[in-house]
Design a protein around this motif. Structure first.
Motif, PDB file in Angstrom:
ATOM      1  N   ALA A   1       3.984  14.830  -5.228  1.00 41.49           N
ATOM      2  CA  ALA A   1       4.683  13.958  -4.409  1.00 41.49           C
ATOM      3  C   ALA A   1       4.267  12.324  -5.064  1.00 41.49           C
ATOM      4  N   THR A   2       3.157  12.330  -5.298  1.00 39.40           N
ATOM      5  CA  THR A   2       2.310  10.988  -5.316  1.00 39.40           C
ATOM      6  C   THR A   2       2.904  10.676  -7.138  1.00 39.40           C
TER       7      THR A   2
ATOM      8  N   ALA B   1       0.866  -1.259  -0.071  1.00 37.47           N
ATOM      9  CA  ALA B   1      -0.094  -0.085  -0.025  1.00 37.47           C
ATOM     10  C   ALA B   1       1.018   1.135  -0.173  1.00 37.47           C
ATOM     11  N   LEU B   2       0.594   2.179  -0.932  1.00 43.63           N
ATOM     12  CA  LEU B   2       1.490   3.304  -1.149  1.00 43.63           C
ATOM     13  C   LEU B   2       0.420   4.663  -0.577  1.00 43.63           C
ATOM     14  N   ALA B   3       0.871   5.513   0.052  1.00 43.66           N
ATOM     15  CA  ALA B   3       0.304   7.012   0.055  1.00 43.66           C
ATOM     16  C   ALA B   3       0.130   7.429  -1.206  1.00 43.66           C
ATOM     17  N   ALA B   4      -1.231   8.049  -1.537  1.00 38.03           N
ATOM     18  CA  ALA B   4      -1.249   8.644  -2.642  1.00 38.03           C
ATOM     19  C   ALA B   4      -2.235   9.915  -2.339  1.00 38.03           C
TER      20      ALA B   4
ATOM     21  N   ILE C   1      -2.100  -0.389  -8.993  1.00 38.35           N
ATOM     22  CA  ILE C   1      -3.688  -0.248  -8.723  1.00 38.35           C
ATOM     23  C   ILE C   1      -3.741   1.219  -8.270  1.00 38.35           C
ATOM     24  N   SER C   2      -3.946   2.108  -9.267  1.00 36.95           N
ATOM     25  CA  SER C   2      -3.729   3.577  -8.922  1.00 36.95           C
ATOM     26  C   SER C   2      -4.926   4.334  -8.177  1.00 36.95           C
ATOM     27  N   GLY C   3      -6.230   3.800  -8.420  1.00 34.42           N
ATOM     28  CA  GLY C   3      -7.251   4.767  -7.944  1.00 34.42           C
ATOM     29  C   GLY C   3      -7.483   5.836  -8.780  1.00 34.42           C
ATOM     30  N   ASP C   4      -7.507   7.218  -8.128  1.00 37.62           N
ATOM     31  CA  ASP C   4      -7.547   8.375  -8.918  1.00 37.62           C
ATOM     32  C   ASP C   4      -6.367   9.315  -8.873  1.00 37.62           C
ATOM     33  N   ALA C   5      -5.195   8.529  -8.598  1.00 39.17           N
ATOM     34  CA  ALA C   5      -3.938   9.270  -8.488  1.00 39.17           C
ATOM     35  C   ALA C   5      -3.269   9.377  -9.805  1.00 39.17           C
TER      36      ALA C   5
ATOM     37  N   MET D   1      -6.532  13.370   0.035  1.00 40.00           N
ATOM     38  CA  MET D   1      -5.424  13.178   1.072  1.00 40.00           C
ATOM     39  C   MET D   1      -5.201  11.956   1.655  1.00 40.00           C
ATOM     40  N   HIS D   2      -6.197  11.089   1.697  1.00 41.00           N
ATOM     41  CA  HIS D   2      -5.952   9.750   2.317  1.00 41.00           C
ATOM     42  C   HIS D   2      -5.784   8.603   1.680  1.00 41.00           C
ATOM     43  N   ALA D   3      -5.908   8.757   0.171  1.00 40.81           N
ATOM     44  CA  ALA D   3      -6.017   7.671  -0.959  1.00 40.81           C
ATOM     45  C   ALA D   3      -4.854   6.888  -0.596  1.00 40.81           C
ATOM     46  N   LEU D   4      -4.957   5.647  -1.048  1.00 41.35           N
ATOM     47  CA  LEU D   4      -3.807   4.636  -1.162  1.00 41.35           C
ATOM     48  C   LEU D   4      -3.731   4.016  -2.765  1.00 41.35           C
ATOM     49  N   MET D   5      -2.552   3.595  -3.004  1.00 35.80           N
ATOM     50  CA  MET D   5      -2.516   2.911  -4.188  1.00 35.80           C
ATOM     51  C   MET D   5      -1.914   1.410  -3.889  1.00 35.80           C
ATOM     52  N   PHE D   6      -2.196   0.231  -4.716  1.00 38.84           N
ATOM     53  CA  PHE D   6      -1.625  -0.904  -4.364  1.00 38.84           C
ATOM     54  C   PHE D   6      -0.672  -1.256  -5.453  1.00 38.84           C
ATOM     55  N   TYR D   7       0.560  -1.597  -5.038  1.00 46.91           N
ATOM     56  CA  TYR D   7       1.718  -2.006  -5.909  1.00 46.91           C
ATOM     57  C   TYR D   7       2.198  -3.579  -5.894  1.00 46.91           C
TER      58      TYR D   7
END
Ligand SMILES: [Zn+2]
Length: 302
Positions: A184-185, A133-136, A155-159, A141-147
């Protein structure tokens, strides 16, 4: 796009976010549940994709209405464990309408509860792969991505989308930091070895370098001229509402905008247009972009 067989992306229109289903002998996991109004369709797609297997877990990249709107329906159908980004937990636990931006933007979602939270740095075993899980922060502000480094999938979501990223709400609301967080994201993503991005909206894509270039250029333009972000945001939100409702009476637009405070606030903060001018700008520009057609006094989603 070549994805491992255990990963299925359930994609429909832009309005509802993608659902990513990861098959696993230890139990299947769904990432994001789509828009509330599409919950019945989500359940059908999911049932078909599961092929009779149970759904063990539901995970959200972030808790915007188009990503968690189907959570309650999925929980009812499968009784699955539900995990959300740790930063979203207070707003979800309290079902804080203001933080979730539901009434503010004219969105809806059904209240749900979660079982546990995921924080940046956590590692998850899904579909025989390890995911970090990566901060995105940025769009949310609290979104995560999964790598997954082994599968080279993000899996980037809306980042990150193929041609952009989700609205930077924090800047729209007059709080600074949204641009630098978004940068940064994007920089985090640019440091990863990625073959395929599974975005929150749109088809999976492999041209990560080109997408990042587009995203950085867009971010640069917004930072130079935040009004550009403001104009884009209001058009995106209006066209989102049009897609949900199908059509809106032109004569009802003043009331429609007045009932959703985001329009007036963003206008006051960035655009400074008289209300009639703002309406005219939004309608004309969406028409020009092919997002709506004017038919007998109605704005019709194109
Ligand atoms: Zn979002």
């Amino acid at each position: 796009m070549n994805l491992p067989p255990q990963i299925r992306v359930l994609e429909r229109g832009w309005l509802s976010s993608n659902n990513v289903l990861v098959h696993d002998s230890a139990g299947c996991t769904l990432i994001d549940s789509g828009y509330h109004a599409h919950a019945a369709q989500t359940l059908l797609l999911l049932q078909h994709a599961l092929g009779g297997k149970p759904l063990a877990r539901l995970i959200n990249t972030h808790c915007h209405s188009d990503h968690m709107g189907g959570n309650a329906a999925v929980q009812r159908a499968y009784g699955c464990r539900t995990s959300i980004p740790v930063g979203e937990a207070p707003a979800i636990a309290a079902w804080d309408d203001a933080t979730l931006m539901l009434g503010y933007t004219g969105q809806s979602a059904e209240r749900f509860s979660y079982d546990d939270t995921i924080a940046a740095g956590d590692r998850l075993q899904l579909g025989g792969l390890e995911w970090e899980a990566l901060a995105a922060p940025g769009h949310d502000m609290h979104a995560l991505m999964f790598y997954s480094g082994a599968a080279r999938i993000l899996i980037s979501g809306d980042a990150l989308w193929e041609n952009g990223f989700g609205l930077i709400f924090q800047e729209l609301f007059g709080q600074t930091g949204g641009f630098s967080d978004t940068r940064a994201t994007l920089e985090t993503i640019s440091r990863l070895d990625i073959a395929t991005v599974i975005p929150g909206h749109g088809a999976p894509f492999g041209s990560v370098g080109r997408s990042l270039q587009t995203a950085f250029q867009r971010l640069d333009a917004y930072e130079r001229d935040p009004a550009k972000l403001a104009r884009h945001a209001l058009k995106v939100m209006l066209s989102f509402s049009l897609m949900i409702q199908g059509r809106l009476a032109l004569a009802g637009l003043p009331q429609f905008l007045a009932e959703r405070p985001v329009y007036g606030e963003v206008n006051r903060r960035f655009l400074h247009l008289p209300e009639a001018e703002l309406r005219e700008y939004l309608v004309r520009d969406l028409e020009r972009a092919g997002a709506l057609k004017l038919v007998d006094g109605w704005m019709v989603a194109a």
